[in-house]
Design an enzyme around this catalytic site. Structure first.
Site, PDB file in Angstrom:
ATOM      1  N   LYS A 172      10.320  -3.670  -2.631  1.00 13.38           N
ATOM      2  CA  LYS A 172       9.840  -4.944  -1.839  1.00 13.38           C
ATOM      3  C   LYS A 172       8.806  -5.642  -2.946  1.00 13.38           C
ATOM      4  O   LYS A 172       9.053  -7.040  -3.102  1.00 13.38           O
ATOM      5  CB  LYS A 172       9.076  -4.424  -0.711  1.00 13.38           C
ATOM      6  CG  LYS A 172       8.146  -5.500  -0.113  1.00 13.38           C
ATOM      7  CD  LYS A 172       7.471  -5.247   1.149  1.00 13.38           C
ATOM      8  CE  LYS A 172       6.369  -5.963   1.614  1.00 13.38           C
ATOM      9  NZ  LYS A 172       5.493  -5.532   2.779  1.00 13.38           N
ATOM     10  N   ARG A 186       7.772   1.332   4.905  1.00 14.58           N
ATOM     11  CA  ARG A 186       8.278   2.313   5.641  1.00 14.58           C
ATOM     12  C   ARG A 186       8.864   1.805   6.819  1.00 14.58           C
ATOM     13  O   ARG A 186       9.199   2.957   7.651  1.00 14.58           O
ATOM     14  CB  ARG A 186       7.052   3.442   5.815  1.00 14.58           C
ATOM     15  CG  ARG A 186       5.961   2.636   6.558  1.00 14.58           C
ATOM     16  CD  ARG A 186       4.699   3.709   6.283  1.00 14.58           C
ATOM     17  NE  ARG A 186       3.208   3.174   6.901  1.00 14.58           N
ATOM     18  CZ  ARG A 186       2.681   2.481   6.077  1.00 14.58           C
ATOM     19  NH1 ARG A 186       2.892   2.038   4.593  1.00 14.58           N
ATOM     20  NH2 ARG A 186       1.301   1.881   6.382  1.00 14.58           N
ATOM     21  N   GLU A 196       1.815   7.970   6.041  1.00 15.80           N
ATOM     22  CA  GLU A 196       1.318   6.926   5.331  1.00 15.80           C
ATOM     23  C   GLU A 196       0.657   5.911   6.066  1.00 15.80           C
ATOM     24  O   GLU A 196      -0.308   5.109   5.886  1.00 15.80           O
ATOM     25  CB  GLU A 196       2.309   6.377   4.471  1.00 15.80           C
ATOM     26  CG  GLU A 196       1.996   5.244   3.553  1.00 15.80           C
ATOM     27  CD  GLU A 196       3.101   4.885   2.387  1.00 15.80           C
ATOM     28  OE1 GLU A 196       3.124   5.475   1.171  1.00 15.80           O
ATOM     29  OE2 GLU A 196       4.061   4.171   2.550  1.00 15.80           O
ATOM     30  N   HIS A 223      14.640  31.258  10.155  1.00 15.31           N
ATOM     31  CA  HIS A 223      14.592  32.397   9.127  1.00 15.31           C
ATOM     32  C   HIS A 223      13.609  32.286   8.054  1.00 15.31           C
ATOM     33  O   HIS A 223      13.853  32.850   7.055  1.00 15.31           O
ATOM     34  CB  HIS A 223      15.998  32.452   8.856  1.00 15.31           C
ATOM     35  CG  HIS A 223      17.026  32.874   9.840  1.00 15.31           C
ATOM     36  ND1 HIS A 223      17.260  34.150  10.267  1.00 15.31           N
ATOM     37  CD2 HIS A 223      17.698  32.126  10.872  1.00 15.31           C
ATOM     38  CE1 HIS A 223      18.055  34.181  11.428  1.00 15.31           C
ATOM     39  NE2 HIS A 223      18.114  32.556  11.466  1.00 15.31           N
TER      40      HIS A 223
HETATM   41  O1  F6P Z   1       4.443   4.793  -1.567  1.00 18.59           O
HETATM   42  C1  F6P Z   1       3.707   3.475  -1.425  1.00 18.59           C
HETATM   43  C2  F6P Z   1       4.621   2.535  -1.431  1.00 18.59           C
HETATM   44  O2  F6P Z   1       4.053   1.148  -1.303  1.00 18.59           O
HETATM   45  C3  F6P Z   1       5.320   2.423   0.057  1.00 18.59           C
HETATM   46  O3  F6P Z   1       4.715   2.114   1.093  1.00 18.59           O
HETATM   47  C4  F6P Z   1       6.724   1.858  -0.213  1.00 18.59           C
HETATM   48  O4  F6P Z   1       7.610   2.184   0.818  1.00 18.59           O
HETATM   49  C5  F6P Z   1       6.877   2.492  -1.729  1.00 18.59           C
HETATM   50  O5  F6P Z   1       5.911   2.403  -2.301  1.00 18.59           O
HETATM   51  C6  F6P Z   1       8.127   1.549  -2.302  1.00 18.59           C
HETATM   52  O6  F6P Z   1       7.763   0.298  -2.750  1.00 18.59           O
HETATM   53  P1  F6P Z   1       8.266  -0.830  -3.218  1.00 18.59           P
HETATM   54  O7  F6P Z   1       9.650  -1.097  -2.100  1.00 18.59           O
HETATM   55  O8  F6P Z   1       7.647  -2.153  -3.479  1.00 18.59           O
HETATM   56  O9  F6P Z   1       8.884  -0.310  -4.520  1.00 18.59           O
END
Ligand code: F6P
Length: 550
Positions: free
Chosen positions: A206, A268, A353, A384
């Protein structure tokens, strides 16, 4: 606004919990032959049985009253309408719009969200068809056979968990691989057998700034260029899913090959967006749409069903009851379907998270236990390994058991053997076995009185360990979409009741920032800045052994 623990329903639940702690689930079942009918729900594609929780009608009414006092339905409607309920980041929370299959227009602050979502879906559909049908060619004109998704957290767990869960729908048009760890061992192992001329990398980030992902993406780029001797090859072998177009273009990805993400989709909760591209590449775009449809059906249930019969709300309230009021510290996720082997890891991120925080919306420290830690793994393997603890330890760990009526891979009598364990475990955890029964059993087996005295205490199981059972008709895109949305909305309701900002993750940032500084210090000759003596000496020890540095 009052703190949640000042609400009348909350205070009632505190007192009621003291009473219920004296109660046994066996008694509750014995007292009410209608218990299963009252405390289970049949939804499209799944049955939810929550009758094996330490609750009575009184408990459920009080929990529902609490949800009402917390305006859960009002907040739910705000989320679906695109109000900026992500308070600390001042953003809307609209992953539900990504899977809105009803065709209704959603205007948020002048933007037609439905339109932007549909545009990306169309772009995905075209791309998926090109790749799967061999029309998308690599630098040497060969078709793509392998997809490598590079991403971490939400840009990995969701798509990988779904790809694994729906493997039986994969038609092998392409093979999908995942790289998330910055440990070079993972990418090296994934790339080792692959032909660079036939690989397509999906860089899922992202932010397009996540160090682990960018490090892996650069390694992938070097690997490709060293095989193709052509910088231009990147255009044919890399696509991105990101909200940061500039960084992706600077990396060398053709602007046309970038799929959009938006700030109103949390990492997430993003598998419904183009982050789900590997899923669609693996099993076809139609199946991806079925996944969205399943989730949308659950959203409709969440929006249209009174709280008393609302599955996500009930799961959230039961988690709250078990944790905040009865005092459990963790919750186990126990799928009995091999295909769901990544579900616990996925839900760890989704719940921990989102709600693993200790201040409320106003920044005040909350003075109640919030959500449990989430852990788990495949049921049969767990039986197990760690189930001993679930059955007889001093800690009560509520568990969700997830299985399916139909097997995705029917072979001989495997499925009934599997499911006999599934049913047996929740029964055993609830019923336990008392000393009288243990003694009678040992006596019937002809054991001596001395032996019985010695062994009896070890064989007693207190039982009274709460479980939810989620029984899917089968693992298919619809049911899986519904299952994931069920948990997502549960997490939302938990956040509202606990007054937690569920859609940020500031706790992850602290470590990220420190790692960036320490990364510089780890370089040969790099100065180690001031740290506590433990961290300082650990870094120094590492460098001494690695470089002979001091
Ligand atoms: O672990 C923190 C975080 O910001 C998550 O919420 C997210 O899914 C992950 O890092 C990856 O972030 P990006 O998609 O920006 O690389």
């Amino acid at each position: 606004m009052s703190s949640r623990d000042e609400l009348a329903s909350w205070q009632f639940l505190v007192e009621h919990a003291k009473e219920m702690k004296q109660c046994h689930l066996n008694t509750l079942f014995a007292q009410d032959s209608e218990r299963f009918n009252k405390l289970s729900l049949k939804l499209p594609h799944l049955l939810l049985d929550y009758s094996k929780n330490l609750v009575t009608d009184k408990t459920m009414s009080a929990l529902i009253a609490l949800a009402k006092e917390c305006d859960v339905e009002l907040w739910r409607d705000k989320m679906f309408a695109g109000e900026r309920i992500n308070l600390t980041e001042n953003r809307s929370v609209l992953h539900t719009a990504l899977r809105n299959r009803s065709g209704t227009k959603l205007m948020v602050e002048g933007e037609n969200i439905t339109e932007v979502v549909d545009q990306q879906l169309e772009k995905m559909a075209v791309f998926v068809k090109q790749v799967r049908q061999g029309e998308w060619k690599g630098y040497s004109g060969k078709r793509i056979t392998d997809i490598v998704n590079i991403g971490v957290g939400g840009s990995n767990l969701g798509p990988q968990m779904v790809t694994e869960a729906l493997k039986h729908y994969s038609d092998d048009s392409v093979r999908v691989h995942y790289v998330s760890n910055v440990d070079g061992a993972q990418i090296a192992e994934v790339l080792r057998p692959l032909d660079p001329a036939r690989v397509l990398f999906v860089i899922s980030s992202k932010t397009f700034t996540t160090t682990e992902t960018i490090t892996n993406a650069n390694t992938a780029k070097r690997w490709l260029i060293s095989a193709s001797f052509d910088q231009e090859a990147v255009k044919h072998h890399f696509v991105a899913v990101t909200a940061n177009i500039e960084n992706a273009v600077n990396f060398g990805i053709d602007a046309e090959n970038i799929f959009s993400m938006w700030d109103w989709v949390g990492g997430r909760f993003s598998l419904w967006s183009a982050i789900g591209l590997p899923i669609a590449l693996d099993m076809g775009f139609d199946k991806f749409i079925e996944l969205l449809e399943g989730a949308h059906q659950m959203d409709l249930h969440f929006c249209q069903t009174p709280l008393e019969k609302n599955a996500p709300a009930i799961l959230a309230l039961l988690s709250l009851w078990n944790t905040t009021f009865l005092g459990s510290q963790s919750q186990a996720i126990l799928p009995y379907d091999q295909t769901l082997h990544m579900l616990a890891s996925y839900l760890q991120q989704a719940e921990m998270e989102s709600n693993g925080k200790s201040v409320n919306w106003h920044g005040e420290e909350i003075n109640y236990q919030s959500v449990p830690s989430i852990w788990g793994g495949l049921g049969i393997d767990g039986q197990h390994a760690f189930y001993q603890y679930l059955h007889q330890s001093k800690n009560v760990i509520p568990a969700d058991f997830i299985g399916s009526v139909e097997s995705s891979t029917p072979i001989g009598g495997h499925h009934d053997t599997l499911m006999s364990n599934f049913f047996a475990q929740t029964e055993a955890l609830m019923s336990g076995v008392n000393e009288k029964h243990v003694r009678e059993d040992l006596k019937a087996k002809g054991r001596t009185p001395e032996y019985i005295d010695q062994l009896a205490p070890h064989k007693v199981h207190q039982g009274n360990r709460p479980t939810n059972t989620i029984l899917l008709d089968r693992i298919d895109p619809h049911s899986l979409g519904g299952l994931i949305a069920l948990y997502e909305q549960k997490i939302f309701v938990q956040g509202i009741i606990l007054q937690i900002c569920s859609f940020d993750q500031w706790g992850v940032e602290l470590g990220k920032g420190l790692a960036a500084k320490i990364h510089q210090e780890l370089k040969q000759g790099g100065e180690i800045a001031k740290h506590d003596s433990s961290t300082f000496n650990l870094i120094q020890y590492y460098k001494q052994i690695r470089y002979g540095d001091v």
